[in-house]
Design a protein around this motif. Structure first.
Motif, mmCIF file in Angstrom:
data_model
loop_
_atom_site.group_PDB
_atom_site.id
_atom_site.type_symbol
_atom_site.label_atom_id
_atom_site.label_comp_id
_atom_site.label_asym_id
_atom_site.label_seq_id
_atom_site.Cartn_x
_atom_site.Cartn_y
_atom_site.Cartn_z
ATOM 1 N N VAL A 97 68.237 1.046 1.398
ATOM 2 C CA VAL A 97 69.241 -0.064 0.906
ATOM 3 C C VAL A 97 70.415 0.400 0.804
ATOM 4 N N ARG A 146 62.600 -1.412 -0.797
ATOM 5 C CA ARG A 146 63.846 -1.114 -1.078
ATOM 6 C C ARG A 146 64.278 0.341 -1.747
ATOM 7 N N PRO A 160 66.608 -2.072 -6.065
ATOM 8 C CA PRO A 160 65.770 -1.359 -5.376
ATOM 9 C C PRO A 160 64.561 -1.192 -6.184
#
Length: 312
Positions: free
Chosen positions: A85, A64, A118
């Motif tokens: 993302v 991510r 993330p």
């Protein structure tokens, strides 16, 4: 350190509001290489040292990712677009259009970013832009800090990001493909007389590319000669008088947004006296392609070579 990404985003802000000094630069149609398909990432713990000299350590490959640097967003997209993302407003590639935009590259919406959870954020190594990295550090998210000035820098980031994403083989294939493509462009114009090029990053005040930058390298690969290759800075501001004295064979003008106007300023005193303007030897180019040291630099070199020397 000032980079092409900074320069192009500065210019994009300038074109939207010419009375305001822009502070940020320059995603694009994504460059894909038809080799080394994306497979399952490695799962071992991994680490790299970034351009700030910091070790970025991950327990597993990043899945991510968010990048505030458009050229490195392109590199991540080439490695594995599925890991991104979010995007910034400068990331205009259709493949990224479904992602939420977190705003600009200097002050992205980090509250929204934290909600996306993330496991890696890519930001500037430049001390003047360190605030973003420090705020992300405070959130407990690993940060990869980068400078991208040259093609060699770009190769290095592809390899390191490939390591962090568990896409090492993919990164190696991208680097090999890039090098072969640049060599092919250079070979196609070998033996041709170099064409003197003025590259316009911005026009008011005039700003261009200096020695050792990736655009300087693109010009050379395309069979051109950067007329400010002797400048003392990577992205110098120059005067119209200095451009007139060097009187380039051609102008290459970066357009900083898909809907940006042409270059009406070429009709202004000074510019209109240039031989390249009088003879119509100037080329408007996509700033998202030309101003970003990403995987598509060979495409930029190829387009420039065709303009300078014709098809071959």
């Amino acid at each position: 350190m000032y980079t092409a990404d900074h320069a192009s985003m500065r210019a994009a802000a300038c074109s939207a509001s010419p009375r305001i000094l822009p502070i940020a630069v320059l995603a694009v149609s994504v460059f894909f290489v038809s080799c080394s398909p994306i497979g399952s990432p490695d799962t071992a713990a991994i680490s790299v040292v970034d351009d700030a000299g910091r070790t970025v350590a991950l327990a597993a490959p990043a899945r991510r990712v968010f990048s505030v640097i458009p050229s490195l967003t392109e590199s991540v997209t080439a490695l594995d677009p599925g890991v991104l993302v979010a995007r910034t407003r400068f990331d205009r590639a259709p493949v990224l259009a479904h992602l939420p935009s977190l705003g600009g590259t200097i002050q992205p919406n980090l509250e929204a970013l934290a909600g996306l959870e993330p496991d890696l954020v890519i930001t500037w190594a430049d001390e003047s832009q360190r605030a973003v990295g420090e705020r992300v550090d405070a959130l407990g998210i690993p940060v990869y800090r980068a400078e991208v000035q040259t093609v060699a820098d770009m190769r290095g980031h592809l390899r390191r990001l490939g390591t962090l994403l568990g896409r090492g083989e993919r990164a190696a294939a991208l680097v090999d493909s890039l090098d072969l493509a640049l060599e092919s462009v250079a070979a196609a114009v070998q033996g041709r007389e170099p064409v003197d090029v003025y590259y316009s990053v911005w026009h008011d005040p005039p700003q261009t590319t200096g020695p050792g930058t990736f655009i300087d390298e693109v010009i050379e690969h395309a069979g051109g000669r950067n007329i400010f290759a002797d400048a003392g800075r990577s992205w110098p501001r120059v005067s119209i008088e200095a451009i007139l004295r060097r009187d380039p064979d051609v102008l290459v003008i970066a357009r900083h947004a898909p809907d940006a106007p042409g270059a009406p300023w070429l009709e202004a005193p000074g510019w209109r006296e240039l031989r390249a303007v009088r003879t119509g030897r100037y080329l408007m180019v996509d700033g998202d392609l030309f101003n970003r040291p990403g995987p598509r630099v060979a495409e930029a070199a190829r387009k420039l070579a065709r303009f300078l020397h014709g098809p071959r």
